[in-house]
Design a protein around this motif. Structure first.
Motif, short mmCIF file in Angstrom:
data_model
loop_
_atom_site.label_atom_id
_atom_site.label_comp_id
_atom_site.label_asym_id
_atom_site.label_seq_id
_atom_site.Cartn_x
_atom_site.Cartn_y
_atom_site.Cartn_z
N MET A 58 5.72 6.29 -15.22
CA MET A 58 4.60 6.63 -14.56
C MET A 58 4.45 6.01 -12.99
SD MET A 58 1.73 7.60 -17.59
CE MET A 58 2.13 6.22 -18.40
N ARG A 59 5.13 4.83 -12.91
CA ARG A 59 4.81 4.02 -11.89
C ARG A 59 3.36 3.63 -11.51
NH1 ARG A 59 9.27 2.86 -9.72
NH2 ARG A 59 8.16 2.04 -7.93
N GLU A 60 2.65 3.27 -12.76
CA GLU A 60 1.57 2.82 -12.84
C GLU A 60 1.34 1.79 -13.79
OE1 GLU A 60 -0.48 3.90 -10.42
OE2 GLU A 60 0.44 5.80 -9.88
N THR A 61 0.30 1.04 -13.70
CA THR A 61 -0.04 -0.23 -14.53
C THR A 61 -0.69 0.37 -16.00
OG1 THR A 61 -0.46 -1.74 -12.72
CG2 THR A 61 -1.43 -2.27 -15.01
N CYS A 62 0.02 0.00 -17.17
CA CYS A 62 -0.36 0.57 -18.48
C CYS A 62 -1.05 -0.87 -19.25
CB CYS A 62 0.67 1.13 -19.17
SG CYS A 62 1.22 2.51 -18.26
N SER A 63 -1.92 -0.47 -20.06
CA SER A 63 -2.31 -1.85 -20.81
C SER A 63 -2.85 -1.29 -22.12
CB SER A 63 -3.66 -2.23 -20.14
OG SER A 63 -3.39 -2.72 -19.00
N LEU A 64 -2.86 -2.29 -23.22
CA LEU A 64 -3.34 -1.93 -24.62
C LEU A 64 -4.74 -2.74 -24.84
CD1 LEU A 64 -2.35 -0.34 -27.12
CD2 LEU A 64 -1.81 -2.62 -28.03
N GLY A 65 -5.64 -2.26 -25.15
CA GLY A 65 -6.88 -3.13 -25.45
C GLY A 65 -7.56 -2.92 -26.79
N LEU A 66 -8.18 -3.93 -27.35
CA LEU A 66 -8.69 -4.14 -28.79
C LEU A 66 -10.31 -4.46 -28.28
CD1 LEU A 66 -6.34 -6.47 -30.43
CD2 LEU A 66 -6.66 -4.25 -31.01
N PRO A 67 -11.22 -3.86 -29.31
CA PRO A 67 -12.68 -3.64 -29.05
C PRO A 67 -12.83 -5.21 -29.65
CG PRO A 67 -11.87 -3.09 -31.41
CD PRO A 67 -10.60 -3.12 -30.72
N SER A 68 -14.13 -5.69 -28.76
CA SER A 68 -14.76 -6.84 -28.79
C SER A 68 -16.09 -6.52 -28.63
CB SER A 68 -14.06 -7.86 -28.16
OG SER A 68 -14.73 -9.26 -27.98
N GLY A 69 -17.04 -6.61 -29.42
CA GLY A 69 -18.52 -6.19 -29.06
C GLY A 69 -18.50 -5.01 -28.31
N THR A 70 -19.12 -4.82 -27.17
CA THR A 70 -19.20 -3.78 -26.44
C THR A 70 -18.27 -3.61 -25.41
OG1 THR A 70 -20.74 -4.72 -25.07
CG2 THR A 70 -21.83 -3.58 -26.93
N ASP A 71 -17.13 -4.33 -25.51
CA ASP A 71 -16.21 -4.49 -24.48
C ASP A 71 -14.84 -4.14 -25.10
OD1 ASP A 71 -17.90 -5.43 -22.44
OD2 ASP A 71 -17.47 -7.52 -23.03
N MET A 72 -13.76 -3.61 -24.37
CA MET A 72 -12.30 -3.88 -24.75
C MET A 72 -11.56 -4.77 -24.10
SD MET A 72 -12.09 -0.99 -26.65
CE MET A 72 -10.40 -0.77 -26.65
N VAL A 73 -10.93 -5.45 -24.65
CA VAL A 73 -9.90 -6.76 -24.34
C VAL A 73 -8.72 -6.44 -24.15
CG1 VAL A 73 -9.41 -9.18 -24.47
CG2 VAL A 73 -11.83 -8.37 -25.25
N TYR A 74 -7.97 -6.56 -22.97
CA TYR A 74 -6.58 -6.24 -22.71
C TYR A 74 -5.75 -7.34 -23.66
CZ TYR A 74 -7.07 -3.01 -18.85
OH TYR A 74 -7.46 -1.82 -18.32
N MET A 77 2.15 12.12 -20.69
CA MET A 77 3.21 10.93 -21.02
C MET A 77 2.31 9.82 -21.75
SD MET A 77 4.69 11.02 -17.10
CE MET A 77 5.95 9.49 -17.54
N LEU A 78 1.18 9.56 -21.67
CA LEU A 78 0.16 8.73 -22.46
C LEU A 78 0.65 9.09 -23.80
CD1 LEU A 78 -3.05 8.01 -20.32
CD2 LEU A 78 -1.11 6.31 -21.12
N LYS A 79 0.27 10.09 -24.22
CA LYS A 79 0.42 10.52 -25.64
C LYS A 79 1.75 10.26 -26.36
CE LYS A 79 -3.31 14.15 -25.46
NZ LYS A 79 -3.69 15.33 -25.42
N GLU A 80 2.66 10.56 -25.43
CA GLU A 80 4.00 10.44 -25.94
C GLU A 80 4.35 8.89 -26.20
OE1 GLU A 80 6.89 11.86 -23.25
OE2 GLU A 80 6.34 13.99 -23.44
N ALA A 81 3.69 8.13 -25.28
CA ALA A 81 4.11 6.45 -25.43
C ALA A 81 3.23 6.21 -26.59
CB ALA A 81 3.55 5.92 -24.19
N ARG A 82 1.88 6.68 -26.69
CA ARG A 82 0.92 6.22 -27.67
C ARG A 82 1.85 6.64 -29.01
NH1 ARG A 82 -3.96 9.32 -29.26
NH2 ARG A 82 -2.58 11.29 -28.97
N ALA A 83 2.32 7.75 -29.41
CA ALA A 83 3.26 7.86 -30.75
C ALA A 83 4.08 6.87 -30.90
CB ALA A 83 3.83 9.20 -30.53
N ARG A 84 4.75 6.25 -29.87
CA ARG A 84 5.76 5.10 -29.88
C ARG A 84 5.07 4.00 -30.48
NH1 ARG A 84 7.95 7.75 -25.53
NH2 ARG A 84 7.34 6.15 -24.25
N ILE A 85 3.77 3.77 -29.89
CA ILE A 85 2.93 2.53 -30.03
C ILE A 85 2.63 2.64 -31.40
CG2 ILE A 85 0.82 1.50 -29.61
CD1 ILE A 85 1.11 2.07 -26.87
#
Length: 206
Positions: free
Chosen positions: A46-62, A188-196
């Motif tokens: 996609m030539r863009e920055t991608c990240s995975l985040g986990l929840p922490s309280g009312t935030d998401m943490v990369y 494309m996000l959904k395809e990558a999500r399936a692999r994750i």
């Protein structure tokens, strides 16, 4: 005494040792080892920055990150960065697929902490409506909300039928039309999500 903080003139400051806690988590969870190659492949495609985040309280943490070097426009989006759930695509993607009880508790915390007033929705009802819209579509898009120059899209990552985290991409709004998110990036996000999800499932079964 353990070296995670120092004291000077009555003030406490964190020391670099505090970073070992975060890296210990990443090593023990194996998230980085299993997810980073997938994020890198998606980022390159996609030539863009991608990240995975986990929840922490009312935030998401990369917790995992793949930077597109020629789109490096902000240092605030790094591993360990905290993003408010209400105002970000990655947060709303997670919220939309959490349990009803989890959503209610997080929205209550948002209002109690005043976070919901920082976004245009203005209250829990407005955030809840955006979250419901996200659930209906299966993905979230934020357009110049958290950062005025940035658009983002995100999808939830499921594990054993429950939302575990969320996966996003961020892009300069002036460089990427909103239609590109809908027509190109979301599939494309959904395809990558399936692999994750497959990689995390393998980790859980191992």
């Amino acid at each position: 005494a353990m070296g995670y903080a120092s004291q000077e003139n009555g003030r406490f400051n964190l020391t670099p040792k505090i970073l070992t806690l975060g890296f210990s988590f990443l090593r023990s969870s194996e998230i980085g080892d299993r997810v980073n190659p997938i994020l890198r492949k998606a980022s390159n495609a996609m030539r863009e920055t991608c990240s995975l985040g986990l929840p922490s309280g009312t935030d998401m943490v990369y917790v995992a990150h793949a930077i597109c070097e020629d789109r490096l426009f902000s240092t605030r989006f790094t591993i360990g960065a905290r993003l408010p759930m209400a105002a970000t695509a990655i947060g709303r993607a997670y919220l939309a697929f959490s349990t009803e009880a989890q959503r209610a508790a997080i929205l209550e915390d948002l209002v109690a902490g005043g976070d919901a007033d920082e976004r245009e929705a203005g209250d829990a009802a407005g955030v809840a409506a955006l979250v419901e819209h996200t659930r209906e579509r299966g993905y979230a898009v934020s357009d110049r909300e958290f950062v005025p120059t940035i658009r983002a899209a995100a999808v939830p990552v499921m594990h054993h039928g429950r939302v575990l985290c969320a996966f996003n991409l961020i892009a300069l709004a002036q460089a990427v039309p909103l239609a590109t998110f809908e027509d190109t990036y979301i599939p494309m996000l959904k395809e990558a999500r399936a692999r994750i999800e497959a990689a995390l499932s393998e980790a859980g079964d191992a």
